[in-house]
Motif scaffolding. Structure first.
Motif, mmCIF file in Angstrom:
data_model
loop_
_atom_site.group_PDB
_atom_site.id
_atom_site.type_symbol
_atom_site.label_atom_id
_atom_site.label_comp_id
_atom_site.label_asym_id
_atom_site.label_seq_id
_atom_site.Cartn_x
_atom_site.Cartn_y
_atom_site.Cartn_z
ATOM 1 N N VAL A 173 26.093 19.289 -2.668
ATOM 2 C CA VAL A 173 26.898 18.780 -1.562
ATOM 3 C C VAL A 173 27.039 19.896 -0.533
ATOM 4 O O VAL A 173 26.551 21.011 -0.724
ATOM 5 N N THR A 174 27.718 19.610 0.566
ATOM 6 C CA THR A 174 28.040 20.637 1.543
ATOM 7 C C THR A 174 29.401 20.328 2.155
ATOM 8 O O THR A 174 30.006 19.287 1.836
ATOM 9 N N VAL A 175 29.889 21.216 3.010
ATOM 10 C CA VAL A 175 31.237 21.063 3.571
ATOM 11 C C VAL A 175 31.240 21.284 5.073
ATOM 12 O O VAL A 175 32.214 21.797 5.634
ATOM 13 N N ASN A 176 30.166 20.893 5.770
ATOM 14 C CA ASN A 176 30.093 21.171 7.214
ATOM 15 C C ASN A 176 30.574 20.031 8.089
ATOM 16 O O ASN A 176 30.540 20.140 9.314
ATOM 17 N N THR A 177 31.038 18.919 7.497
ATOM 18 C CA THR A 177 31.677 17.836 8.245
ATOM 19 C C THR A 177 32.815 17.280 7.387
ATOM 20 O O THR A 177 32.803 17.442 6.156
ATOM 21 N N PRO A 178 33.791 16.588 8.002
ATOM 22 C CA PRO A 178 34.869 16.003 7.194
ATOM 23 C C PRO A 178 34.367 15.035 6.119
ATOM 24 O O PRO A 178 34.862 15.046 4.992
ATOM 25 N N PRO A 218 28.827 32.356 15.277
ATOM 26 C CA PRO A 218 30.165 31.780 15.330
ATOM 27 C C PRO A 218 30.329 30.689 14.272
ATOM 28 O O PRO A 218 29.336 30.067 13.856
ATOM 29 N N PRO A 219 31.566 30.418 13.829
ATOM 30 C CA PRO A 219 31.791 29.420 12.787
ATOM 31 C C PRO A 219 31.196 28.045 13.088
ATOM 32 O O PRO A 219 30.595 27.437 12.200
ATOM 33 N N LEU A 220 31.339 27.542 14.322
ATOM 34 C CA LEU A 220 30.793 26.226 14.625
ATOM 35 C C LEU A 220 29.271 26.219 14.557
ATOM 36 O O LEU A 220 28.654 25.254 14.090
ATOM 37 N N LYS A 221 28.649 27.301 15.016
ATOM 38 C CA LYS A 221 27.197 27.411 14.916
ATOM 39 C C LYS A 221 26.745 27.456 13.459
ATOM 40 O O LYS A 221 25.697 26.902 13.095
ATOM 41 N N ALA A 222 27.540 28.101 12.616
ATOM 42 C CA ALA A 222 27.209 28.161 11.189
ATOM 43 C C ALA A 222 27.200 26.769 10.567
ATOM 44 O O ALA A 222 26.344 26.457 9.726
ATOM 45 N N LEU A 223 28.137 25.917 10.984
ATOM 46 C CA LEU A 223 28.150 24.533 10.485
ATOM 47 C C LEU A 223 26.893 23.790 10.930
ATOM 48 O O LEU A 223 26.305 23.023 10.158
ATOM 49 N N ASP A 227 22.832 22.099 8.864
ATOM 50 C CA ASP A 227 21.968 20.942 9.101
ATOM 51 C C ASP A 227 20.586 21.351 9.595
ATOM 52 O O ASP A 227 19.569 20.774 9.193
ATOM 53 N N GLU A 228 20.535 22.339 10.457
ATOM 54 C CA GLU A 228 19.273 22.738 11.081
ATOM 55 C C GLU A 228 18.323 23.428 10.105
ATOM 56 O O GLU A 228 17.102 23.233 10.182
ATOM 57 N N LYS A 229 18.856 24.235 9.190
ATOM 58 C CA LYS A 229 18.004 25.063 8.334
ATOM 59 C C LYS A 229 18.266 24.901 6.832
ATOM 60 O O LYS A 229 17.340 24.724 6.046
ATOM 61 N N MET A 230 19.543 24.992 6.446
ATOM 62 C CA MET A 230 19.855 25.059 5.015
ATOM 63 C C MET A 230 19.442 23.807 4.249
ATOM 64 O O MET A 230 18.892 23.881 3.149
ATOM 65 N N LEU A 231 19.708 22.633 4.852
ATOM 66 C CA LEU A 231 19.471 21.400 4.104
ATOM 67 C C LEU A 231 17.998 21.034 3.998
ATOM 68 O O LEU A 231 17.628 20.165 3.208
ATOM 69 N N GLU A 232 17.150 21.720 4.789
ATOM 70 C CA GLU A 232 15.707 21.571 4.591
ATOM 71 C C GLU A 232 15.302 22.129 3.246
ATOM 72 O O GLU A 232 14.493 21.547 2.519
ATOM 73 N N ALA A 233 15.822 23.279 2.920
ATOM 74 C CA ALA A 233 15.496 23.936 1.655
ATOM 75 C C ALA A 233 16.343 23.409 0.506
ATOM 76 O O ALA A 233 15.893 23.396 -0.646
ATOM 77 N N TYR A 234 17.563 22.980 0.832
ATOM 78 C CA TYR A 234 18.513 22.546 -0.193
ATOM 79 C C TYR A 234 19.033 21.140 0.134
ATOM 80 O O TYR A 234 20.150 20.968 0.614
ATOM 81 N N PRO A 235 18.225 20.111 -0.106
ATOM 82 C CA PRO A 235 18.647 18.743 0.233
ATOM 83 C C PRO A 235 19.830 18.286 -0.613
ATOM 84 O O PRO A 235 19.957 18.662 -1.788
#
Length: 245
Positions: A173-178, A218-223, A227-235
């Motif tokens: 899972v992830t925590v980048n949206t509510p 920045p924190p918002l860019k990290a969120l 989506d842009e990079k992490m979830l490609e490798a870690y669906p």
């Protein structure tokens, strides 16, 4: 009403602004309250960014040696089988120093609930490359980006542990949206409920988490970067649910 969980103390957080650890710690605190785990639960913390989080919870806590949280939790659970033993680890702690411990806990099918934070970096010690660092991602020990010929490939723990017969549940899972925070809470509740029921073996939830400080953004860019990079490798997804079999 949105309020501080009852299990929380008044200790101040030690996490950086925008860090995902604080979100997941809050989720766990809410579940401890909602599932009445304060008296019958034991939290096992790692070495890493969350090593001081034990001061934030008013319940039984143990901080394990670097990488040894699953081994420590195994001893606690076997000595106190009636207890709910909740393990919390980061990617450096679990996948670097502690790979043997998590793999053998999975091989044995220990009756534990493990939450794993994957922020693809060694956060506490200054931003070094971790086993989960993405290909091309920069780190203090990989200033030109991770390369396969020198460092190999990122380790996908949720998929890896799903192959082990002793693991009954594995989800990322992830925590980048509510909405994804809510999904994260549902997944962690699932592995706590499994242990309460007993006899299921190891439950595992991997959380893809932002680290603005070590990612140098920045924190918002990290969120957004999740989506842009992490979830490609870690669906995201459930990779194993043996409780339905």
């Amino acid at each position: 009403m949105y309020k501080k969980p009852e299990v929380y103390t008044d200790a101040l957080t030690t996490y950086c602004g925008g860090c995902g650890h604080g979100i997941v710690n809050r989720i766990i605190a809410e579940l401890i309250d909602e599932m009445h785990l304060q008296e019958n639960g034991i939290m096992v913390w790692p070495i890493g960014c969350s090593c001081l989080a034990d001061r934030n919870y008013n319940m039984d806590m143990v901080t394990a040696m670097h990488g040894r949280a699953p081994a420590t939790a195994t001893g606690i659970k076997r000595a106190n089988p009636q207890k709910i033993v909740m393990v919390y680890q980061g990617d450096g702690d679990m996948v670097s120093e502690g790979m043997a411990e998590i793999m053998h806990a999975a091989i044995r099918g220990e009756d534990l609930s493990i939450v794993f934070i994957n922020n693809a970096i060694f956060g506490m010690t200054g931003g070094q490359m971790a086993p989960t660092t993405l290909l091309g991602q920069t780190a203090t020990t990989a200033p030109t980006g991770r390369m396969t010929d020198t460092s190999g490939y990122p380790v996908a723990m949720a998929e890896l542990l799903a192959q082990m017969p002793g693991v009954s549940y594995s989800e990322r899972v992830t925590v980048n949206t509510p909405a994804r925070v809510a999904a994260c809470k549902k997944a962690i509740r699932k592995i706590y409920e499994m242990q309460l029921a007993g006899g299921h073996g190891l439950g595992f939830v991997e959380v893809v988490s932002p680290c603005p400080t070590s990612w140098k953004m920045p924190p918002l860019k990290a969120l957004e970067w999740i989506d842009e990079k992490m979830l490609e490798a870690y669906p995201l997804g459930v990779f194993k649910d043996a409780t339905k079999e």
